[in-house]
Design a protein around this motif. Structure first.
Motif, PDB file in Angstrom:
ATOM      1  N   GLN A   1       1.699   6.085  -7.287  1.00  0.00           N
ATOM      2  CA  GLN A   1       0.641   6.955  -7.801  1.00  0.00           C
ATOM      3  C   GLN A   1       1.103   8.408  -7.804  1.00  0.00           C
ATOM      4  O   GLN A   1       0.855   9.153  -8.759  1.00  0.00           O
TER       5      GLN A   1
ATOM      6  N   HIS B   1      -5.232   1.963  -6.449  1.00  0.00           N
ATOM      7  CA  HIS B   1      -4.319   2.305  -7.550  1.00  0.00           C
ATOM      8  C   HIS B   1      -3.278   1.197  -7.670  1.00  0.00           C
ATOM      9  O   HIS B   1      -2.101   1.376  -7.371  1.00  0.00           O
TER      10      HIS B   1
ATOM     11  N   THR C   1       0.988   3.710  -3.252  1.00  0.00           N
ATOM     12  CA  THR C   1       0.614   5.116  -3.050  1.00  0.00           C
ATOM     13  C   THR C   1       1.713   6.039  -3.551  1.00  0.00           C
ATOM     14  O   THR C   1       1.449   7.049  -4.212  1.00  0.00           O
TER      15      THR C   1
ATOM     16  N   SER D   1       0.835  -1.196   0.000  1.00  0.00           N
ATOM     17  CA  SER D   1       0.000   0.000   0.000  1.00  0.00           C
ATOM     18  C   SER D   1       0.872   1.249   0.000  1.00  0.00           C
ATOM     19  O   SER D   1       0.600   2.224  -0.727  1.00  0.00           O
TER      20      SER D   1
ATOM     21  N   THR E   1      -4.751  -0.690   0.977  1.00  0.00           N
ATOM     22  CA  THR E   1      -5.551   0.492   1.294  1.00  0.00           C
ATOM     23  C   THR E   1      -5.687   1.444   0.111  1.00  0.00           C
ATOM     24  O   THR E   1      -6.209   2.542   0.260  1.00  0.00           O
ATOM     25  N   THR E   2      -5.222   1.051  -1.045  1.00  0.00           N
ATOM     26  CA  THR E   2      -5.359   1.845  -2.256  1.00  0.00           C
ATOM     27  C   THR E   2      -5.877   0.974  -3.386  1.00  0.00           C
ATOM     28  O   THR E   2      -5.592  -0.225  -3.434  1.00  0.00           O
TER      29      THR E   2
END
Length: 276
Positions: free
Chosen positions: A143, A177, A140, A136, A174-175
């Motif tokens: 991204q 992406h 993140t 995660s 938790t993402t």
């Protein structure tokens, strides 16, 4: 039928400097590549070298579709030891920064350590928790850098080298992406290629294409092993796959022989597409 772009992983030249093989790749007919992170190929810690590689690729007309994160025994983003785990994440993030400099679209990572572990009970649970949290953090940051983090299905004897664990990790992150890179050779060895393509279809962003006879991860060019490529390509088509296919073949022979094998594999895949 879809006309997917077919590129080449520079891993076939992993023991040569990237600066010694880019022209070979470009003149060999490939302008889309996945960059290998093996230190002898490209030292992603050397910011100057990464920028020079980006400039060289731009001058030749080669695009980095993806960058493969480093993987080694000492990089363990699942470790129960917080310091070791954090060091592993830090190492991967250095590579992610390099991927951004190279303007790669995807950052391919193995979701777990590169050694066979069979933890049970609490240790297995904690390692699953740790890998989801670590990934995660990595996804993140990717991204923020404009790169998509994609998880690759591993060899089945490695920790989390199975599709149920991979699906759990994707759900626990938790993402959103994040995507998946399907490695055909790994899935075929695990005897779950069809199932993997079905279950991971919603996440699938790219594919590592290599072949084998079902015994070893030989990284043969497609068409030289036992994989049913018409079936693979049909399932890609049925799933609406819009990514690219990266040939991830072994670098057997001299550079011109490797490139000849890559071109032959690309033609073979194109021929199989016509059968859809």
């Amino acid at each position: 039928m879809r006309d997917w772009a077919i590129g080449l992983s520079t891993g076939c030249f992993y023991q040569r400097s990237i600066f010694d093989c880019l022209e070979t790749i470009g003149s060999g007919g490939f302008n889309l590549v996945e960059i290998c992170s093996f230190p002898a190929h490209l030292n992603y810690h050397d910011t100057g070298a990464v920028h020079r590689a980006a400039e060289r690729m731009a001058s030749i007309g080669i695009e980095a579709y993806s960058f493969h994160a480093p993987f080694a025994d000492h990089i363990d983003i699942t470790s129960l030891d917080a310091q070791r785990r954090e060091q592993g994440v830090k190492e991967v993030l250095v590579a992610a920064e390099a991927a951004a400099v190279l303007r790669a679209r995807h950052f391919v990572i193995h979701p777990g350590p590169e050694h066979a572990l069979y933890p049970t009970g609490d240790e297995r649970w904690w390692r699953l928790e740790h890998v989801a949290r670590s990934l995660s953090t990595i996804a993140t940051r990717c991204q923020e850098l404009g790169v998509l983090c994609v998880l690759e299905n591993k060899l089945s004897h490695l920790l989390f080298g199975n599709i149920p664990d991979m699906m759990w990790i994707l759900g626990a992150m938790t993402t959103t992406h994040v995507g998946v890179c399907l490695d055909t050779g790994h899935a075929y060895l695990a005897r779950n290629l069809d199932s993997a393509m079905h279950k991971l279809a919603g996440y699938l962003k790219m594919m590592h294409a290599s072949d084998n006879a079902g015994h070893h991860d030989d990284h043969l060019p497609p068409g030289e092993g036992h994989i049913d490529w018409v079936n693979v390509l049909r399932k890609l088509d049925d799933s609406g796959f819009q990514g690219s296919i990266m040939l991830e073949i072994a670098g057997r022979g001299e550079p011109h022989e490797v490139m000849a094998a890559a071109r032959k594999a690309r033609r073979y895949l194109r021929d199989q597409e016509r059968k859809l």
